[in-house]
Design a protein around this motif. Sequence first.
Motif, mmCIF file in Angstrom:
data_model
loop_
_atom_site.group_PDB
_atom_site.id
_atom_site.type_symbol
_atom_site.label_atom_id
_atom_site.label_comp_id
_atom_site.label_asym_id
_atom_site.label_seq_id
_atom_site.Cartn_x
_atom_site.Cartn_y
_atom_site.Cartn_z
ATOM 1 N N ILE A 166 5.015 -14.735 -12.163
ATOM 2 C CA ILE A 166 6.736 -14.614 -13.530
ATOM 3 C C ILE A 166 6.192 -13.471 -14.318
ATOM 4 O O ILE A 166 6.331 -12.105 -14.923
ATOM 5 N N LYS A 167 4.108 -13.220 -14.254
ATOM 6 C CA LYS A 167 3.979 -11.798 -14.644
ATOM 7 C C LYS A 167 4.670 -10.261 -14.095
ATOM 8 O O LYS A 167 4.319 -9.210 -14.474
ATOM 9 N N ASN A 168 5.028 -10.665 -12.975
ATOM 10 C CA ASN A 168 5.648 -9.252 -12.603
ATOM 11 C C ASN A 168 6.982 -8.287 -12.673
ATOM 12 O O ASN A 168 7.231 -7.435 -12.641
ATOM 13 N N ILE A 169 7.468 -9.671 -13.834
ATOM 14 C CA ILE A 169 8.918 -9.175 -14.459
ATOM 15 C C ILE A 169 8.118 -7.659 -15.320
ATOM 16 O O ILE A 169 8.678 -7.272 -15.838
ATOM 17 N N VAL A 170 6.901 -7.493 -15.990
ATOM 18 C CA VAL A 170 6.290 -6.860 -16.693
ATOM 19 C C VAL A 170 6.652 -5.171 -15.545
ATOM 20 O O VAL A 170 5.938 -4.316 -15.868
ATOM 21 N N LEU A 171 5.966 -5.401 -14.965
ATOM 22 C CA LEU A 171 6.049 -4.079 -13.815
ATOM 23 C C LEU A 171 7.677 -3.634 -13.152
ATOM 24 O O LEU A 171 7.627 -3.111 -13.032
ATOM 25 N N VAL A 172 8.263 -4.639 -13.574
ATOM 26 C CA VAL A 172 9.679 -4.331 -13.427
ATOM 27 C C VAL A 172 9.530 -3.553 -14.373
ATOM 28 O O VAL A 172 10.895 -2.172 -14.253
ATOM 29 N N ALA A 173 9.720 -3.514 -15.368
ATOM 30 C CA ALA A 173 10.205 -3.254 -16.624
ATOM 31 C C ALA A 173 9.402 -1.492 -16.993
ATOM 32 O O ALA A 173 10.199 -0.832 -16.872
ATOM 33 N N ALA A 174 7.978 -1.557 -16.346
ATOM 34 C CA ALA A 174 7.576 -0.257 -15.959
ATOM 35 C C ALA A 174 8.705 0.782 -15.087
ATOM 36 O O ALA A 174 8.759 1.986 -14.874
ATOM 37 N N CYS A 175 8.688 -0.095 -14.182
ATOM 38 C CA CYS A 175 9.045 0.897 -12.672
ATOM 39 C C CYS A 175 10.456 1.092 -13.216
ATOM 40 O O CYS A 175 11.114 2.121 -12.837
ATOM 41 N N LEU A 176 11.423 0.451 -13.694
ATOM 42 C CA LEU A 176 13.192 0.591 -14.537
ATOM 43 C C LEU A 176 12.459 2.191 -14.985
ATOM 44 O O LEU A 176 13.127 2.400 -15.158
ATOM 45 N N HIS A 177 11.655 2.200 -16.315
ATOM 46 C CA HIS A 177 11.230 3.354 -16.803
ATOM 47 C C HIS A 177 10.975 4.342 -15.682
ATOM 48 O O HIS A 177 11.164 5.016 -16.382
ATOM 49 N N ILE A 178 10.167 3.919 -15.063
ATOM 50 C CA ILE A 178 9.718 5.786 -13.956
ATOM 51 C C ILE A 178 10.938 6.013 -13.255
ATOM 52 O O ILE A 178 11.632 6.810 -13.621
ATOM 53 N N ALA A 179 11.984 4.915 -13.005
ATOM 54 C CA ALA A 179 13.262 4.749 -12.618
ATOM 55 C C ALA A 179 14.037 5.382 -13.466
ATOM 56 O O ALA A 179 14.575 7.377 -12.573
ATOM 57 N N ALA A 180 14.388 5.289 -14.533
ATOM 58 C CA ALA A 180 14.750 6.191 -16.033
ATOM 59 C C ALA A 180 14.591 7.454 -15.846
ATOM 60 O O ALA A 180 14.963 8.628 -15.886
ATOM 61 N N ASP A 181 13.229 7.866 -16.160
ATOM 62 C CA ASP A 181 12.584 8.724 -16.103
ATOM 63 C C ASP A 181 12.850 10.248 -14.513
ATOM 64 O O ASP A 181 13.144 11.205 -14.695
ATOM 65 N N LEU A 221 3.797 5.721 -6.175
ATOM 66 C CA LEU A 221 4.241 5.674 -6.464
ATOM 67 C C LEU A 221 2.244 6.725 -7.725
ATOM 68 O O LEU A 221 3.515 7.355 -8.431
ATOM 69 N N LEU A 222 1.491 6.487 -6.452
ATOM 70 C CA LEU A 222 0.411 7.511 -7.204
ATOM 71 C C LEU A 222 0.521 8.873 -6.961
ATOM 72 O O LEU A 222 0.049 9.991 -7.687
ATOM 73 N N THR A 223 0.952 9.303 -5.388
ATOM 74 C CA THR A 223 1.304 10.610 -5.841
ATOM 75 C C THR A 223 2.232 11.218 -6.467
ATOM 76 O O THR A 223 3.122 12.511 -6.574
ATOM 77 N N GLY A 224 3.649 10.665 -6.362
ATOM 78 C CA GLY A 224 4.602 11.282 -6.272
ATOM 79 C C GLY A 224 5.871 11.007 -5.825
ATOM 80 O O GLY A 224 6.574 11.872 -5.612
ATOM 81 N N LEU A 225 5.661 11.481 -4.369
ATOM 82 C CA LEU A 225 5.728 11.548 -3.020
ATOM 83 C C LEU A 225 6.332 10.708 -3.109
ATOM 84 O O LEU A 225 5.997 9.496 -2.647
ATOM 85 N N LEU A 226 8.171 11.030 -2.238
ATOM 86 C CA LEU A 226 9.088 10.207 -2.031
ATOM 87 C C LEU A 226 9.061 9.162 -2.369
ATOM 88 O O LEU A 226 9.608 7.487 -3.132
ATOM 89 N N LEU A 227 9.107 9.037 -4.186
ATOM 90 C CA LEU A 227 8.942 8.280 -4.858
ATOM 91 C C LEU A 227 10.377 7.582 -5.639
ATOM 92 O O LEU A 227 10.392 5.919 -5.512
ATOM 93 N N ARG A 228 11.606 8.181 -5.404
ATOM 94 C CA ARG A 228 12.873 7.323 -4.579
ATOM 95 C C ARG A 228 13.164 5.840 -3.737
ATOM 96 O O ARG A 228 13.408 5.200 -4.510
ATOM 97 N N THR A 271 0.419 -0.928 -0.627
ATOM 98 C CA THR A 271 -0.090 -0.306 0.123
ATOM 99 C C THR A 271 0.893 1.070 -0.305
ATOM 100 O O THR A 271 0.618 1.734 -0.846
ATOM 101 N N GLY A 272 1.774 1.343 0.801
ATOM 102 C CA GLY A 272 2.711 2.397 0.918
ATOM 103 C C GLY A 272 3.222 3.028 -0.839
ATOM 104 O O GLY A 272 3.438 3.238 -0.930
ATOM 105 N N ILE A 273 4.356 1.796 -0.634
ATOM 106 C CA ILE A 273 4.700 1.839 -2.424
ATOM 107 C C ILE A 273 3.042 2.330 -3.813
ATOM 108 O O ILE A 273 4.121 2.863 -4.151
#
Length: 174
Positions: A155-170, A109-116, A103-105
């Motif tokens: 295993i489907k969480n690999i898609v979430l990992v890829a998406a969060c890598l994009h978010i982290a890179a941004d 992510l929803l708010t952008g607060l404490l994102l890192r 829930t915290g994560i």
Amino acid sequence: MTSTSHHRHPAKSPASTGQTTIPALGLRHPLRSRVASHAHRYTRISPAVLRICIGLIFSWFGVLKFFPGASAAEDFAIGAMTELTLGFIPAPVCLLLLAVLETGIGLALLTGLLLRWALGAFFLHMAGVFLSLLVMPDAAWHTAAVPTLEGQYVIKNIVLVAACLHIAADELTP
């Protein structure tokens, strides 16, 4: 003598205008340029769209864990966390910790607060999630390379990992 030619302005080629030609009709459509324009605008907001979508999923699934029996993945998650903590954390506490973490994560992510911090927690959480495939092989696999429903859920969480890598890179790109 009658001429069949008409005086026209020289036509631009479809490639130079960004338009596509439908050969059967001989028509040009600015569809490609319109789609490209929308795609370019979406590229700028895609990290925020991904962040909000993943935030919704994490918040939703995290909140479900506050209500024992509401999450379809509850037993598998508790079993994996119990294994990973060598049984030192009781099952109800495992479920509560997962509920708070997810829930915290999600809210971050929803708010952008404490994102890192949230992204760091997300990647650590995903490491634990993927470790469940190794620490609970009987629950995760029917046979080699044939996952159970729980294994597929992980295993489907690999898609979430890829998406969060994009978010982290941004987030990390100035």
